[in-house]
Write an enzyme that holds these catalytic residues in place. Sequence first.
Site, short mmCIF file in Angstrom:
data_model
loop_
_atom_site.label_atom_id
_atom_site.label_comp_id
_atom_site.label_asym_id
_atom_site.label_seq_id
_atom_site.Cartn_x
_atom_site.Cartn_y
_atom_site.Cartn_z
N THR A 180 0.84 -1.27 0.11
CA THR A 180 0.12 0.13 0.06
C THR A 180 0.95 1.23 0.05
O THR A 180 1.94 1.23 0.58
CB THR A 180 -0.97 0.24 1.12
OG1 THR A 180 -1.61 1.44 1.39
CG2 THR A 180 -0.01 -0.27 2.69
N TYR B 80 -2.13 0.30 10.01
CA TYR B 80 -2.27 -0.51 8.66
C TYR B 80 -1.03 -0.50 7.84
O TYR B 80 -0.69 -1.29 7.57
CB TYR B 80 -3.51 0.20 8.02
CG TYR B 80 -3.59 -0.22 6.52
CD1 TYR B 80 -3.99 -1.40 6.27
CD2 TYR B 80 -3.46 0.72 5.36
CE1 TYR B 80 -4.06 -1.89 4.91
CE2 TYR B 80 -3.62 0.28 4.20
CZ TYR B 80 -3.73 -1.12 3.80
OH TYR B 80 -3.88 -1.64 2.68
#
Length: 329
Positions: A117, A141
């Site tokens: 990501t 995250y």
Amino acid sequence: MAVLVTGGAGYIGSHMVLALLDADFEVVVLDDLSTGFDWLVHPEAALVRGDVADAALVRGIVERYDIEAVVHFAARIVVPESVIDPLGYYHANTAKSRAFLEALIAAGVRQIIFSSTAAVYGMVGCDPVHEDAALAPISPYGRSKLMTEWMLLDAAMAHPLKYVALRYFNVAGADPAGRAGQSTRAATHLIKVAAEAALGKRAGLDIFGTDYPTPDGTCLRDYIHVTDLVAAHLDALRYLRTGGASRVLNCGYGWGYSVREVVDTVKRVSGIDFPVRICPRRVGDPPAIVAGAQCIRSDLGWSPKLADLDVIVAHALSWERQLGERNRM
Ligand code: UDP
């Protein structure tokens, strides 16, 4: 060639399954169906319900289906949720990926494509961020994914393993043929939320923060069509199969849109005005994040076909309508 897709019942995974089947690969999906849907998995793919950290299960799948490569999507993906439940995210994304990787290596799998990501970069400016930028994720995250990148890096040095980690920017849209789309309940991603607001599935949309140091004060993101994104994974598979070295690559277009621009586009493309509320900033949001997108084009030969915000929004809306019909059935 058989490919194992973890998280294949989820949003991006279900599109990956379609792309692999379209390209004549044999596909096996491993998904615990915690957020995915069995009906999103194309019937030509084998669906195994289970946990990526279940080593015996993973070994059994690799042996039974003669798995040559793995595309690993299964993860928790909501940035604000990761702030509230960091250990849950480290468990689901980092610890389970560690166990999965160990099982794959033991079973002799040598090619892995990993969903990473853009959140690994953290606070960057409005200029495109390149793969060699400093990595300073600001959310659990982002850190949970970065740790998995590092595990892959180390594991690929110690074992006969090659990988491509793709750092996704903001994935949106749906299969142009209407076979799959973002179906998550209680979705939080901007284009999905805006499409729901346009179709009256929610009362309106909240804009989280208008005081960012960006041109219109709202956050800037690089929105990429899910079909272009999964095409990059197919390119990565072909690259590894032809002997390519391990790579970490951004997967975005190289330009950004603000939250306001996205909201205006959804209103214009749908022809529907919906209420918008200005709200305080959301925890964990960097002001801007736009991909430096040259490497993926030169290394993998990736050439996006749907790089147009109107198209992304039109496909998201079209899926949202279809989902409405489905839920009424
Ligand atoms: N956003 C917003 N309202 C929403 C959902 C998102 O203003 O209902 C904003 C969010 O604060 C961020 C951008 O839209 O600036 C993209 O958020 P999203 O959750 O889609 O993806 P992220 O960039 O967090 O992965």
